[in-house]
Design a protein around this motif. Structure first.
Motif, PDB file in Angstrom:
ATOM      1  N   ASN A   1       0.825  -1.206   0.000  1.00  0.00           N
ATOM      2  CA  ASN A   1       0.000   0.000   0.000  1.00  0.00           C
ATOM      3  C   ASN A   1       0.858   1.255   0.000  1.00  0.00           C
ATOM      4  N   ALA A   2       2.144   1.099   0.312  1.00  0.00           N
ATOM      5  CA  ALA A   2       3.041   2.246   0.477  1.00  0.00           C
ATOM      6  C   ALA A   2       4.275   2.135  -0.412  1.00  0.00           C
ATOM      7  N   PHE A   3       4.137   1.484  -1.569  1.00  0.00           N
ATOM      8  CA  PHE A   3       5.285   1.386  -2.478  1.00  0.00           C
ATOM      9  C   PHE A   3       5.644   2.733  -3.099  1.00  0.00           C
ATOM     10  N   ASP A   4       4.765   3.713  -2.943  1.00  0.00           N
ATOM     11  CA  ASP A   4       5.080   5.051  -3.456  1.00  0.00           C
ATOM     12  C   ASP A   4       5.805   5.911  -2.424  1.00  0.00           C
ATOM     13  N   GLN A   5       6.100   5.339  -1.277  1.00  0.00           N
ATOM     14  CA  GLN A   5       6.797   6.083  -0.233  1.00  0.00           C
ATOM     15  C   GLN A   5       8.302   5.841  -0.331  1.00  0.00           C
TER      16      GLN A   5
ATOM     17  N   ALA B   1      10.518   6.358   1.759  1.00  0.00           N
ATOM     18  CA  ALA B   1      11.094   5.804   2.980  1.00  0.00           C
ATOM     19  C   ALA B   1      11.185   4.289   2.908  1.00  0.00           C
ATOM     20  N   GLN B   2      10.137   3.638   2.379  1.00  0.00           N
ATOM     21  CA  GLN B   2      10.163   2.180   2.265  1.00  0.00           C
ATOM     22  C   GLN B   2      11.157   1.741   1.195  1.00  0.00           C
ATOM     23  N   ILE B   3      11.190   2.421   0.084  1.00  0.00           N
ATOM     24  CA  ILE B   3      12.092   2.058  -1.010  1.00  0.00           C
ATOM     25  C   ILE B   3      13.552   2.232  -0.582  1.00  0.00           C
ATOM     26  N   ASP B   4      13.854   3.336   0.073  1.00  0.00           N
ATOM     27  CA  ASP B   4      15.221   3.565   0.554  1.00  0.00           C
ATOM     28  C   ASP B   4      15.619   2.519   1.583  1.00  0.00           C
ATOM     29  N   TRP B   5      14.672   2.202   2.465  1.00  0.00           N
ATOM     30  CA  TRP B   5      14.942   1.164   3.473  1.00  0.00           C
ATOM     31  C   TRP B   5      15.216  -0.180   2.802  1.00  0.00           C
ATOM     32  N   LEU B   6      14.426  -0.533   1.794  1.00  0.00           N
ATOM     33  CA  LEU B   6      14.597  -1.815   1.112  1.00  0.00           C
ATOM     34  C   LEU B   6      15.983  -1.920   0.480  1.00  0.00           C
TER      35      LEU B   6
ATOM     36  N   VAL C   1       2.283  -1.546  -9.658  1.00  0.00           N
ATOM     37  CA  VAL C   1       2.820  -0.850  -8.492  1.00  0.00           C
ATOM     38  C   VAL C   1       4.026  -1.585  -7.918  1.00  0.00           C
ATOM     39  N   SER C   2       4.105  -2.898  -8.183  1.00  0.00           N
ATOM     40  CA  SER C   2       5.181  -3.706  -7.623  1.00  0.00           C
ATOM     41  C   SER C   2       6.443  -3.728  -8.482  1.00  0.00           C
TER      42      SER C   2
END
Length: 435
Positions: free
Chosen positions: A289-293, A295-300, A331-332
């Motif tokens: 639900n938050a793949f556009d954030q 913060a999550q992408i950088d963390w990954l 989105v994925s």
């Protein structure tokens, strides 16, 4: 009064060398019965920083804080550094499976400050502080909880491991499913999630993964308690969940009921995405639900760059490829690219209510031996969806049968079966080697 279980006395040095046993709990995965807020997550008590702390909800007994050491160990010492909100009475417990607990020490008249328990002989993988009476009107709060001991398989003292060496842990089983708890219970013979839960519990895996839409329709806390908790809640403590789109529909706020029900099981690192290791596998739990954030992408990206395990599995709700009613979800795709570049092996998704496995492929859908294997596993209990448009590289599709994925993971490879609620394997995968 401090009381040690089994006739041990406080201050007794225990076996030779116990006082010098290494610290085992620093930075390990932690969970708690509750938290006062996101700034007081369970992991704060194991981060080595005395300026941070775990704090439970205020005014409630009992409450607990638990750490997963990652392997079985003989625990010789537990040191608790209390904040002003201390426990007047509590137990220190160990467990091999996170379900059955043995008390190794008990406090009946605590006064806060620092409690340093030595001479312990507890054995297990999980250690917890179980508070039964608060010393104040607030909650329970620990700056640090330090667990010392010796693991069952300590490294050779003469070995000098490579900085990138992995830590093989042998074969283990994982059960996974998505799209689980419809608003029904076992009293309704047509209700499927109690049946998939019974199957999942009978398999008795190392742990469970859920791929979102854990609770229908709006994932309110009251619904989690009324439905999910009556079936899959039986092994909640061994579950690593991720949210789906239905968890965002809660009138109390997006993911509100999900977070309240699962607590730090769903937020072990303070976010709705996290990672953990088991054996030679690195598991990445993501919130699609938050793949556009960013913060999550950088963390990954940072998480995968720091990984030292040979095999990598990621799981979230919305699949990039699916032959079901929802179809492909682009989105994925950016996440797939990051995983593909990191040589990830396996992706597990839900969202479409059927079972499907794909041949290894790249983020653009090109079949390739070094690609990612994707499984759609949305057959945990919600009403099945039909197969609509078969996608390239789709190798097997089953709609209408409820069940779970039974994943068999080794230090260097994996395979799985889709097991129906009748206990029979409906599909068995090839055996794959990790990249």
């Amino acid at each position: 009064m401090l009381v040690l279980v089994g006739g041990l006395l406080l201050g007794w040095s225990g076996r030779a060398g116990a006082a010098a046993d290494p610290l085992l709990s620093r930075g390990k995965a932690a969970t708690a019965s509750s938290t006062e807020g996101s700034s007081y997550a369970a992991g704060k008590a194991f981060d080595g920083n005395t300026a941070t702390r775990w704090a439970s909800a205020e005014g409630k007994d009992p409450q607990w804080l638990r750490v997963d050491l990652g392997v079985n160990a003989t625990v010789s010492r537990i040191k608790l550094s209390w904040e002003a909100a201390y426990a007047k009475a509590y137990r220190l417990e160990v467990s091999a499976d996170g379900a059955t607990w043995t008390t190794v020490a008990e406090e009946k008249a605590g006064n806060g400050g620092t409690d340093d328990w030595t001479g312990l002989t507890g054995k297990g993988r999980y250690v917890r502080m179980y508070g039964t009476a608060r010393g104040t009107s607030y909650g329970y709060s620990l700056f640090e909880m330090e667990v010392y001991g010796v693991t069952d398989t300590p490294p050779s003292p003469t070995a000098t491991p490579s900085p990138t060496a992995t830590a093989p842990g042998g074969a283990f089983t994982v059960v996974a499913a998505g799209d689980i708890a419809a608003q029904c219970t076992a009293s309704d013979s047509a209700c499927a999630h109690p049946k998939t839960a019974a199957l999942a519990q009978k398999i008795d895996p190392k742990f469970y993964l859920t791929m979102g839409d854990n609770q229908y329709d709006d994932a309110r806390l009251s619904d989690f308690r009324a439905y999910y908790d009556k079936s899959w809640g039986a092994f909640k403590a061994k579950t690593h969940p991720v949210p789906g789109n239905h968890e965002t529909y809660d009138p109390a706020g997006s993911l509100s009921g999900y977070k309240a029900y699962f607590g730090n099981l769903a937020y072990p690192q303070g976010k709705s995405w996290y990672s953990f290791d088991e054996g030679n596998w690195h598991f990445v739990a993501l919130d699609s639900n938050a793949f556009d954030q960013s913060a999550q992408i950088d963390w990954l990206k940072a998480d995968l760059a720091a990984n030292t395990r040979k095999c990598v599995a990621a799981y979230w709700h919305h699949p990039l490829y699916s032959s079901g009613g929802h179809g492909n979800d682009p989105v994925s795709r950016p996440v797939w690219r990051i995983l593909y570049d990191a040589r990830a092996d396996l992706v597990l998704n839900g969202h479409d209510h059927h079972y499907e496995r794909f041949a290894p492929q790249d983020p653009d859908g090109k079949a390739t031996a070094d690609g990612i294997v994707e499984i759609v596993g949305g057959m945990g209990g919600a009403e099945p969806y039909p197969i609509e448009q078969v996608q390239p590289n789709s190798q097997k599709r089953i709609s209408g049968d409820y069940g779970v994925l039974k994943l068999e993971l080794t230090d260097s490879g994996y395979g799985w079966s889709f097991v129906g609620t009748d206990g029979k394997a409906k599909d068995t995968s090839p055996t794959y080697s990790c990249h």
